[in-house]
Write an enzyme that holds these catalytic residues in place. Structure first.
Site, PDB file in Angstrom:
ATOM      1  N   SER A 138      -3.532 -87.230 -31.172  1.00 20.65           N
ATOM      2  CA  SER A 138      -2.221 -86.639 -30.914  1.00 20.65           C
ATOM      3  C   SER A 138      -1.156 -87.718 -31.074  1.00 20.65           C
ATOM      4  CB  SER A 138      -2.176 -86.092 -29.477  1.00 20.65           C
ATOM      5  OG  SER A 138      -0.859 -85.769 -29.088  1.00 20.65           O
ATOM      6  N   TYR A 148      -4.093 -88.422 -20.673  1.00 20.42           N
ATOM      7  CA  TYR A 148      -4.111 -87.750 -21.971  1.00 20.42           C
ATOM      8  C   TYR A 148      -3.702 -88.708 -23.089  1.00 20.42           C
ATOM      9  CZ  TYR A 148      -3.320 -84.372 -25.681  1.00 20.42           C
ATOM     10  OH  TYR A 148      -3.378 -83.690 -26.879  1.00 20.42           O
TER      11      TYR A 148
END
Length: 257
Positions: A138, A148
């Site tokens: 990402s 994350y």
């Protein structure tokens, strides 16, 4: 004819990879937690594209789930030549507001599963002199923000390091770093998206098309769209403190929707 194994294959980017690779005539192994959705996806893809579609129900937040996929990747009689490590999820909220087990599950899925499945797939690919692995990270990998972002940053570093180690073997690795993509991701995480402008969104099909093109070109990092390429380039030049402020504002946006 080659076979591709895709984790998180029933929705979003994983489903887009499945459609694109089936359209190219590749057989598939679809991996996800929900057997019913796997069966529905397999039936649709097999009927539409005339390829063989195998399903494997596995939860990659568990040792048993990871081991089941490892075993399939090591099966020399049914070789897998393309591995898409796509399974992943997000947690809503800042660090300490998320339960510890949820954070550990994320580390399991984003880091341990990716490492173990990559390690299981590479020996056969290297022996055959051909193979491709795409690890779906990402743009959050370039923003210092919680588990994350940290797990996705690990994924990028891991992928590029292994790609260097395997130079000349015929095995290619790519870290895919999309920005906001229209999938079920944010809904599943309980994250609001009303404050995200329309121009910021990418389609899953576009993300997949750019990733496969970059893999074919021998690149080790794919950031789909010029706007996200520019964002990553700017992010790499900013001091960590500035990046932390930007990512904190994004997190507050999520929590207030």
């Amino acid at each position: 004819m080659t076979t591709a194994l895709i984790t998180g294959a029933t929705a979003g980017i994983g489903a887009a990879f499945a459609r694109r690779l089936a359209r190219e005539g590749r057989d598939l192994v679809l991996v996800a937690r929900n057997t019913e959705r796997l069966e529905s996806s397999a039936a649709e893809l097999g009927k539409r594209y005339g390829v063989q579609v195998e399903i494997l129900t596995a939860d990659l937040a568990t040792d048993a789930g990871i081991a089941a996929v490892e075993d399939r990747l090591r099966d020399s009689e049914r070789p897998v030549d393309i591995l898409i490590n796509n399974a992943g999820f997000g947690n809503k909220g800042a660090f300490l507001s998320v339960p510890l087990q949820d954070e550990l599950d994320m580390v399991k899925v984003h880091i341990e599963a990716v490492l173990r499945l990559t390690m299981a797939a590479i020996p056969g690919m290297r022996d055959r002199g051909f193979g491709g692995i795409i690890n779906v990270a990402s743009v959050a990998a370039f923003l210092p923000r919680g588990t994350y972002g940290a797990s996705k940053a690990w994924m990028v570093s891991f992928t590029q390091g292994i790609a260097r180690d395997l130079g000349g073997t015929g095995v290619r690795l790519l870290a895919l770093c999309p920005g906001f993509t229209r999938t079920e991701f944010h809904e599943r995480a309980g994250m609001g998206t009303s404050n995200i402008p329309g121009w910021a969104w990418l389609s899953a099909d576009r993300v997949v098309d750019e990733a496969l093109l970059d893999l074919s070109r021998g690149r080790t990092l794919s950031v789909p769209s010029k706007r996200y390429k520019a964002a990553v380039a700017i992010g790499r030049m900013l001091p960590p403190g500035k990046l932390g402020g930007i990512s904190s504002k994004a997190a507050r946006t999520y929590r207030t929707n």
